[in-house]
Enzyme design. Sequence first.
Site, PDB file in Angstrom:
ATOM      1  N   LYS A  67       0.810  -1.234   0.000  1.00  0.00           N
ATOM      2  CA  LYS A  67       0.000   0.000   0.000  1.00  0.00           C
ATOM      3  C   LYS A  67       0.841   1.282   0.000  1.00  0.00           C
ATOM      4  CE  LYS A  67      -4.118  -2.037   2.071  1.00  0.00           C
ATOM      5  NZ  LYS A  67      -5.145  -1.935   3.122  1.00  0.00           N
ATOM      6  N   ASP A 103      -9.863   2.698   2.528  1.00  0.00           N
ATOM      7  CA  ASP A 103      -9.924   2.032   3.832  1.00  0.00           C
ATOM      8  C   ASP A 103     -10.499   2.985   4.883  1.00  0.00           C
ATOM      9  OD1 ASP A 103      -8.759  -0.392   3.001  1.00  0.00           O
ATOM     10  OD2 ASP A 103      -6.737   0.415   3.261  1.00  0.00           O
TER      11      ASP A 103
END
Length: 269
Positions: A67, A103
């Site tokens: 990420k 997220d």
Amino acid sequence: MPLLAVIGFPAAHSRSPAMQNAALEERGLTEWRYVPPIEVDPAHFEAKVRELAVGDYAGANVTVPHKEAALRLADLPKREALAIGAANTLVFTAEGIEAHNTDASGLLATLPTPRLGGRRALVLGAGGAARAAVWALSQAGAVVDIWNRTSSRADAVYDELGGYVELGGAPVETPRQEIYGIIVNTTSVGLHGEDPFTELPLHRGAFAERVVVDMVYGDRPSALLEAAADEGAFTVDGIEVLVQQGARSFEIWTGQKPDLDVMRAAARA
Ligand code: ATR
């Protein structure tokens, strides 16, 4: 045919393909396809993304451990991804690679109320999921404290995010559970049967009327969520967070809102 995929290492057990394909089908986006997970190690991650970006891919999800690298290689990083220091959603456009972080907004969407003004939140952990949670809760108006077993890692999260959001105080060594309206576990405690009440600074008897989120997911509720639900807490598991982040990625790629129940059913199958 626009293709999508999740890239990770490991990624084989990801529930995203089933969940996203169910949503694509339900919306009649029959030309789209979310292909099986692509596993690449960190040394080959960037080359793989650049290869996808010039091919038939419209975008991708990115998961552990890529990420941060996904954010670094982007031409067009979005503000929330920059603040969090990580991206989980890429879009391949004519202008370059966009990097988003869903997220954070996905986590907020799981809460019973999106406005947290004045509420105190405790985030357990100091990895990527913790950063997204701290950012999200702060954006929604909560005063956020961070606890991590290794306190220096909590200090680092605090220092990095402190420039973007207002945090509660220094990372806490021994949080007083009673003062928190929202508790988010982003640690891996519970994943392999660890006892949350010995490994984390939490105890039974103070969950009533709280919101408790446990990012750990398995086929049954975690010991933490079971205990919290028994006391009447509003509980959220990792699959619900996965569904909500996935729904936001879906909308970024396709411009359409997916059916959440279709995604939930596929993710839990
Ligand atoms: P992420 O998946 O969010 O990126 P990570 O970097 O894999 O997170 O880290 C997992 C988290 O679980 C860390 O916060 C870790 O604590 P440390 O930083 O002290 O290692 C936490 N964790 C793992 N096992 C734990 C345990 N038995 N007790 C407490 N915390 C634990």
